[in-house]
Design a protein around this motif. Structure first.
Motif, PDB file in Angstrom:
ATOM      1  N   ASP A 135       0.870  -1.175   0.000  1.00  0.00           N
ATOM      2  CA  ASP A 135       0.000   0.000   0.000  1.00  0.00           C
ATOM      3  C   ASP A 135       0.907   1.225   0.000  1.00  0.00           C
ATOM      4  OD1 ASP A 135      -2.317  -1.558   0.183  1.00  0.00           O
ATOM      5  OD2 ASP A 135      -2.095  -1.724   2.335  1.00  0.00           O
ATOM      6  N   LEU A 136       1.561   1.461  -1.114  1.00  0.00           N
ATOM      7  CA  LEU A 136       2.592   2.499  -1.184  1.00  0.00           C
ATOM      8  C   LEU A 136       2.312   3.416  -2.368  1.00  0.00           C
ATOM      9  CD1 LEU A 136       5.270   3.323   0.230  1.00  0.00           C
ATOM     10  CD2 LEU A 136       6.458   1.970  -1.490  1.00  0.00           C
ATOM     11  N   ILE A 137       2.165   4.701  -2.069  1.00  0.00           N
ATOM     12  CA  ILE A 137       1.858   5.691  -3.088  1.00  0.00           C
ATOM     13  C   ILE A 137       2.840   6.855  -2.988  1.00  0.00           C
ATOM     14  CG2 ILE A 137       0.112   7.298  -3.972  1.00  0.00           C
ATOM     15  CD1 ILE A 137      -0.638   4.431  -4.379  1.00  0.00           C
ATOM     16  N   CYS A 138       3.276   7.357  -4.140  1.00  0.00           N
ATOM     17  CA  CYS A 138       4.146   8.531  -4.191  1.00  0.00           C
ATOM     18  C   CYS A 138       3.291   9.786  -4.307  1.00  0.00           C
ATOM     19  CB  CYS A 138       5.089   8.420  -5.388  1.00  0.00           C
ATOM     20  SG  CYS A 138       6.008   9.931  -5.740  1.00  0.00           S
ATOM     21  N   ILE A 143       5.144  16.311 -10.714  1.00  0.00           N
ATOM     22  CA  ILE A 143       5.750  15.013 -11.015  1.00  0.00           C
ATOM     23  C   ILE A 143       5.085  14.419 -12.252  1.00  0.00           C
ATOM     24  CG2 ILE A 143       6.157  12.678 -10.173  1.00  0.00           C
ATOM     25  CD1 ILE A 143       6.138  13.775  -7.339  1.00  0.00           C
ATOM     26  N   ASP A 144       5.898  14.022 -13.212  1.00  0.00           N
ATOM     27  CA  ASP A 144       5.381  13.395 -14.432  1.00  0.00           C
ATOM     28  C   ASP A 144       5.237  11.884 -14.274  1.00  0.00           C
ATOM     29  OD1 ASP A 144       5.149  15.761 -15.764  1.00  0.00           O
ATOM     30  OD2 ASP A 144       7.039  15.594 -16.847  1.00  0.00           O
ATOM     31  N   THR A 145       6.339  11.215 -13.871  1.00  0.00           N
ATOM     32  CA  THR A 145       6.317   9.758 -13.769  1.00  0.00           C
ATOM     33  C   THR A 145       6.945   9.288 -12.458  1.00  0.00           C
ATOM     34  OG1 THR A 145       8.448   9.508 -14.905  1.00  0.00           O
ATOM     35  CG2 THR A 145       6.453   9.481 -16.264  1.00  0.00           C
ATOM     36  N   VAL A 146       6.584   8.071 -12.070  1.00  0.00           N
ATOM     37  CA  VAL A 146       7.127   7.432 -10.865  1.00  0.00           C
ATOM     38  C   VAL A 146       7.629   6.050 -11.257  1.00  0.00           C
ATOM     39  CG1 VAL A 146       6.675   6.689  -8.505  1.00  0.00           C
ATOM     40  CG2 VAL A 146       5.435   8.649  -9.446  1.00  0.00           C
ATOM     41  N   THR A 147       8.880   5.743 -10.885  1.00  0.00           N
ATOM     42  CA  THR A 147       9.473   4.448 -11.199  1.00  0.00           C
ATOM     43  C   THR A 147       9.760   3.686  -9.911  1.00  0.00           C
ATOM     44  OG1 THR A 147      10.500   5.288 -13.222  1.00  0.00           O
ATOM     45  CG2 THR A 147      11.397   3.248 -12.301  1.00  0.00           C
ATOM     46  N   PHE A 148       9.209   2.488  -9.797  1.00  0.00           N
ATOM     47  CA  PHE A 148       9.450   1.606  -8.657  1.00  0.00           C
ATOM     48  C   PHE A 148      10.469   0.544  -9.083  1.00  0.00           C
ATOM     49  CE2 PHE A 148       5.401   3.455  -7.630  1.00  0.00           C
ATOM     50  CZ  PHE A 148       5.385   3.550  -6.247  1.00  0.00           C
ATOM     51  N   SER A 149      11.525   0.384  -8.276  1.00  0.00           N
ATOM     52  CA  SER A 149      12.546  -0.627  -8.546  1.00  0.00           C
ATOM     53  C   SER A 149      12.741  -1.489  -7.312  1.00  0.00           C
ATOM     54  CB  SER A 149      13.878   0.035  -8.932  1.00  0.00           C
ATOM     55  OG  SER A 149      13.724   0.864 -10.070  1.00  0.00           O
ATOM     56  N   TYR A 190       9.316  -0.892 -12.832  1.00  0.00           N
ATOM     57  CA  TYR A 190       8.274  -0.429 -13.738  1.00  0.00           C
ATOM     58  C   TYR A 190       8.015   1.055 -13.507  1.00  0.00           C
ATOM     59  CZ  TYR A 190       4.617  -0.096 -10.179  1.00  0.00           C
ATOM     60  OH  TYR A 190       3.872   0.278  -9.086  1.00  0.00           O
ATOM     61  N   THR A 191       7.507   1.715 -14.545  1.00  0.00           N
ATOM     62  CA  THR A 191       7.223   3.145 -14.492  1.00  0.00           C
ATOM     63  C   THR A 191       5.750   3.385 -14.775  1.00  0.00           C
ATOM     64  OG1 THR A 191       9.464   3.700 -15.245  1.00  0.00           O
ATOM     65  CG2 THR A 191       7.779   5.405 -15.491  1.00  0.00           C
ATOM     66  N   ALA A 192       5.168   4.322 -14.031  1.00  0.00           N
ATOM     67  CA  ALA A 192       3.767   4.689 -14.218  1.00  0.00           C
ATOM     68  C   ALA A 192       3.636   6.206 -14.217  1.00  0.00           C
ATOM     69  CB  ALA A 192       2.908   4.094 -13.101  1.00  0.00           C
ATOM     70  N   GLU A 193       2.591   6.705 -14.862  1.00  0.00           N
ATOM     71  CA  GLU A 193       2.297   8.130 -14.789  1.00  0.00           C
ATOM     72  C   GLU A 193       1.932   8.483 -13.350  1.00  0.00           C
ATOM     73  OE1 GLU A 193       2.644  10.221 -17.226  1.00  0.00           O
ATOM     74  OE2 GLU A 193       3.089   8.731 -18.776  1.00  0.00           O
ATOM     75  N   TYR A 194       2.326   9.683 -12.924  1.00  0.00           N
ATOM     76  CA  TYR A 194       2.084  10.080 -11.532  1.00  0.00           C
ATOM     77  C   TYR A 194       0.603   9.991 -11.166  1.00  0.00           C
ATOM     78  CZ  TYR A 194       1.493  13.017  -7.420  1.00  0.00           C
ATOM     79  OH  TYR A 194       1.131  13.493  -6.179  1.00  0.00           O
ATOM     80  N   ASP A 195      -0.281  10.443 -12.055  1.00  0.00           N
ATOM     81  CA  ASP A 195      -1.714  10.456 -11.764  1.00  0.00           C
ATOM     82  C   ASP A 195      -2.377   9.108 -12.002  1.00  0.00           C
ATOM     83  OD1 ASP A 195      -1.701  13.164 -11.054  1.00  0.00           O
ATOM     84  OD2 ASP A 195      -1.921  13.798 -13.149  1.00  0.00           O
ATOM     85  N   ASN A 196      -1.575   8.099 -12.338  1.00  0.00           N
ATOM     86  CA  ASN A 196      -2.150   6.788 -12.631  1.00  0.00           C
ATOM     87  C   ASN A 196      -1.310   5.684 -12.002  1.00  0.00           C
ATOM     88  OD1 ASN A 196      -4.102   5.120 -13.796  1.00  0.00           O
ATOM     89  ND2 ASN A 196      -2.882   4.799 -15.647  1.00  0.00           N
ATOM     90  N   GLN A 197      -0.972   5.845 -10.721  1.00  0.00           N
ATOM     91  CA  GLN A 197      -0.180   4.852 -10.011  1.00  0.00           C
ATOM     92  C   GLN A 197      -1.047   3.659  -9.622  1.00  0.00           C
ATOM     93  OE1 GLN A 197       2.573   6.527  -6.945  1.00  0.00           O
ATOM     94  NE2 GLN A 197       1.683   8.499  -7.519  1.00  0.00           N
ATOM     95  N   VAL A 198      -0.378   2.555  -9.257  1.00  0.00           N
ATOM     96  CA  VAL A 198      -1.101   1.371  -8.790  1.00  0.00           C
ATOM     97  C   VAL A 198      -1.584   1.642  -7.370  1.00  0.00           C
ATOM     98  CG1 VAL A 198      -0.988  -1.093  -8.345  1.00  0.00           C
ATOM     99  CG2 VAL A 198       0.372  -0.103 -10.186  1.00  0.00           C
ATOM    100  N   LYS A 199      -2.872   1.791  -7.216  1.00  0.00           N
ATOM    101  CA  LYS A 199      -3.453   2.042  -5.904  1.00  0.00           C
ATOM    102  C   LYS A 199      -4.332   0.870  -5.491  1.00  0.00           C
ATOM    103  CE  LYS A 199      -3.508   7.053  -6.573  1.00  0.00           C
ATOM    104  NZ  LYS A 199      -4.324   8.287  -6.595  1.00  0.00           N
TER     105      LYS A 199
END
Length: 325
Positions: A135-138, A143-149, A190-199
């Motif tokens: 349950d982790l959100i940036c 912010i344009d994109t968010v990359t989780f590694s 993986y990279t996602a758009e900031y306004d479209n993160q995995v929630k």
């Protein structure tokens, strides 16, 4: 003597000694002390400043990389694991996920250690793969994109969610079904758009699984893992409906609430938590954001397993806790 000088001196009313002194010094040019030391010092300072600027300047011109974010930019990682939102910080561990089960395990109870059965079933032989629902959100501005590694682990996202969220990825492998039966893939990054993160939603969530390759050989398993499964398999043998089939053990492991109650009743809580923390020992998560001006910023999360606590103060299922490092 120069005639012009002599004529001029004859017209001067002065003592002979004064005239002689004047003639002696006539024609000499006063040598001025050059100011090179000052110029040299200034030049040296300029050279040092230029060299320091080059050394410290972001490598924006190398490989077309953008510089790190300026102090005016910032972001935070928020966990929605409880009723109140919690911001991941450097001071204390924050609940960022819940234990959701195991993707694969091994049947150590059959005479051949389940090797043939595991191969036939398509399961991984001798593997332990705990899985945590994240349950982790940036959160931040511009912010344009968010990359989780992930290090020592992988992110699992169901195919339905990934289709609308993942814009870029690395290490896309391993098609698994989670404990709910949802089909998805694992991603090293993986990279996602900031306004479209995995929630977390009814459509799916992001899950973290320990890298199965790290623990694919029982001989390389931490001692705490061996001890836990020796106890757990011994317990299962005493239960009604016991089966040495791998699927039976997976069902028992995936029912985390029931497993936690069994662990507490058998006074094996400490062993259970030691096993999870040994499996998480080399696991970490890095989150990198790209701002609208092209700059980037990264935060890294160190992980450990803790016991959750309900409103009554009683211990619940294990939770995944994180702290910035």
């Amino acid at each position: 003597m120069n005639n012009e000088y002599k004529s001029a001196l004859d017209k001067i009313t002065a003592s002979d000694s004064f005239k002689n002194e004047l003639i002696k010094n006539m024609g000499r040019t006063k040598k001025r002390r050059p100011k090179l030391p000052y110029i040299t010092a200034i030049a040296a300072c300029l050279a040092a400043a230029i060299a320091l600027t080059v050394m410290l300047a972001p490598m924006s011109s190398v490989n077309n990389q953008k510089p790190d974010a300026s102090p005016s930019h910032s972001f935070c990682l928020t966990a929605y694991a409880a009723e109140d939102d919690s911001v991941v910080n450097r001071e204390t561990y924050v609940d960022i996920g819940r234990m959701s089960g195991y993707f694969r395990s091994v049947d150590w109870t059959s005479p051949d250690n389940g090797v043939d059965a595991a191969k036939l079933n398509g399961d991984d032989v001798k593997s332990i793969v705990p899985c945590f629902k994240l349950d982790l959100i940036c959160e931040g501005k511009d912010i344009d994109t968010v990359t989780f590694s992930a290090k020592g682990s992988k992110f699992w996202i169901n195919n339905y969610t990934a289709k609308y969220v993942v814009t870029d990825s690395k290490g896309k492998t391993d098609v698994y079904r989670n404990t709910k039966g949802e089909l998805g893939r694992c991603y090293k990054s993986y990279t996602a758009e900031y306004d479209n993160q995995v929630k977390p939603s009814a459509y799916g969530c992001m899950e973290l699984i320990v890298n199965r390759k790290t623990y694919s050989n029982p001989d390389k398993l931490p001692e705490s893992v061996r001890k836990f499964f020796d106890w757990f398999l011994g317990y299962c043998r005493t239960q009604h409906g016991y089966s040495s089939d791998t699927s039976y053990l997976l069902r028992k492991l995936s029912d985390t609430s029931t497993l936690s109650k069994i662990v507490q009743e058998c006074d094996k809580t400490q062993l259970y938590m030691e096993m999870l923390n040994d499996l998480l020992g080399d696991v970490s998560i890095s989150v990198t954001v790209k701002y609208s001006d092209g700059t980037r910023q990264t935060q890294k999360i160190q992980l450990r397993a803790d016991l959750g606590v309900d409103d009554a103060g009683s211990e619940t299922d294990p939770v995944l806790a994180g702290k910035l490092i």
